[in-house]
Design a protein around this motif. Structure first.
Motif: not given
Length: 486
Positions: A68-73, A75-89
């Motif tokens: 999530g931290m990697l994607l936060k760079f 995305v910007g939003f921490p909660n959405k970064a975690l969701v995107i990480f879930n979706v992609l993986v």
């Protein structure tokens, strides 16, 4: 072009479109809500990783937070970064499911199984939340495939892959630890076939432990030392198994009531049918077709199916006794494994075109239902958000007593006083400090007091009810706000 080839193109085309459609809907309808205690824990960890502050709660889920931290760079939003990480993986899990099924079935039917599992509605709902389940499910499928791949190849470098992936799996979600039986099975098979010696078995066991230490040592360092880490570990496990965890040791349900809820409510009604009659009917039809007379199937002689059944049994025992029965998301790997095993047996017995078309219908139905759920989850405020904003508009001075809801209210930085309260005695003392102010309670607090044996009749006035979809939050989908009128 012959009829068989045309049918295969149609079947693969429709199922591929359903998969691509679902992936597009997930990315286009990212869930921005942080609506439960666990979701707050994960989201706050993106800004400051601190187990003692429950950011996140023990054991830390470091690989999930790192992703999530990697994607936060970007995305910007921490909660959405975690969701995107879930979706992609989670999208990547289509490949290992396909590879596992293709060891037993034709490539067309193997892809249908992968598509049916990927489009399953309830798992996708959880994938689109800022929690570790989505990434854990993907890591599980890759781990499962690595065991089957390593068993079918000579012992050597392939033996390292399951050990590495098991470390990744537990570093995302520790509750998948029963899946380690897959490693035991693999080592036993290699030893029984005399591909490895007893000394090599010990070497692989030690290596597996060292790989787990990669993330465990990181957590120990982050907590300032081993003693602090162990204190957190024992505190969390004690609470999980004896107090708030909803396990068989901390829940009043009888064994048979728990088993019924586990099998029929959680695995079937929630995990596979996603609480929809349409999917229930379609899967019942598939079940009927599966059990119609046919030539004997040899599906369960295949190693990927045997391993899947073993993983299912191991995790089922764990989930039944050591997981919270009130949170159906804990059975997700069981629901998907049951789909994998059931559809594999189905295709081994039924090679006809109509059998494949029936599964395509299920895939399309799941895609339609899943997309509706995902869009709704991203657009409609959870009940706890509705509560927060309703009270924000109140003009009088008040104090709110909640159970777990206060964690979300803290995250939303609500300006009014709200407190988490568990016992009636503490409540009576505390609310006395707010003379002249309105005292509000949520239904979770009221139900807790009643379970403690206190009669609250005549002391409560119902003010408002806030509701959201039970699939998105099985515990706090309905919040009733009461006013205290002693």
């Amino acid at each position: 072009m012959n009829l068989e080839k045309m049918n295969r193109i149609i079947i693969l085309g429709l199922s591929s479109l359903a998969v691509l459609y679902m992936f597009a809907v997930q990315l286009n309808s990212l869930n921005s809500f942080v609506a439960s205690w666990d979701q707050v824990d994960f989201t706050l960890a993106m800004d400051r990783f601190d187990l003692r502050a429950m950011q996140p709660h023990f054991p830390g889920y470091p690989y999930f937070i790192l992703g999530g931290m990697l994607l936060k760079f970007f995305v910007g939003f921490p909660n959405k970064a975690l969701v995107i990480f879930n979706v992609l993986v989670y999208a990547s899990s289509i490949l290992p499911v396909y590879l596992l099924a293709s060891r037993v079935l034709s490539r067309t039917n193997a892809f249908l199984i992968a598509a049916a599992i990927y489009t399953a509605s309830y798992p996708l709902i959880i994938v689109n939340q800022p929690m570790s389940e989505g990434a854990a499910l993907a890591a599980f499928w890759w781990f499962f495939w690595s065991i089957a791949a390593a068993e079918s190849r000579p012992a050597g470098k392939w033996m390292l892959l399951p050990l590495i992936l098991f470390s990744v799996l537990l570093g995302i979600r520790l509750s998948y630890i029963p899946m380690g039986i897959g490693l035991i099975y693999l080592l036993y098979r290699k030893w029984a076939k005399r591909e490895i010696t007893l000394g090599s078995v010990i070497k692989y066991v030690v290596l597996a432990g060292l790989l787990q230490l990669v993330w465990v040592i990181g957590l120990i360092i982050s907590e300032g030392g081993l003693s602090n880490f162990l204190e957190l570990a024992f505190g969390f496990t004690g609470g999980h198994f004896q107090e708030w965890g909803g396990t068989s040791a901390s829940n009043d349900l009888s064994f048979f009531a728990r088993l019924k809820a586990f099998l029929f409510t959680n695995i079937l009604w929630w995990g596979i049918f996603s609480r929809t009659t349409v999917l229930m009917v379609l899967y019942i039809v598939i079940g009927i077709v599966l059990f119609l007379p046919a030539s004997k199937s040899k599906a369960f002689k295949e190693n990927s199916v045997r391993i899947g059944a073993l993983l299912f049994l191991a995790y089922a025992v764990w989930a039944l006794f050591a997981q919270n029965i009130e949170k159906p998301r804990h059975i997700l790997p069981l629901a998907l494994l049951l789909l994998f095993l059931g559809l594999t047996a189905y295709f081994k017995k039924r090679a006809e075109v109509y059998a494949s078309l029936l599964v395509v219908v299920v895939i399309i139905a799941q895609a339609i239902i899943s997309s509706s759920y995902i869009q709704k989850q991203a657009a409609v405020e959870p009940a706890v958000y509705q509560l927060a904003h309703y009270l924000e508009e109140q003009s009088e001075d008040f104090v709110l007593y909640t159970w777990e809801e206060t964690r979300v209210l803290q995250y939303l930085e609500m300006p009014y006083p709200h407190k988490r309260i568990y016992t009636y005695g503490n409540f009576l003392h505390d609310q006395g400090l707010y003379k002249g102010k309105t005292v509000y309670l949520t239904n979770s607090v009221v139900e807790g007091f009643r379970l403690q044996g206190f009669d609250l009749d005549g002391k409560l006035e119902k003010v408002e009810t806030f509701t959201s979809d039970i699939l998105f939050d099985p515990v706090y989908h309905k919040i009733i706000l009461y006013k205290w009128t002693p």
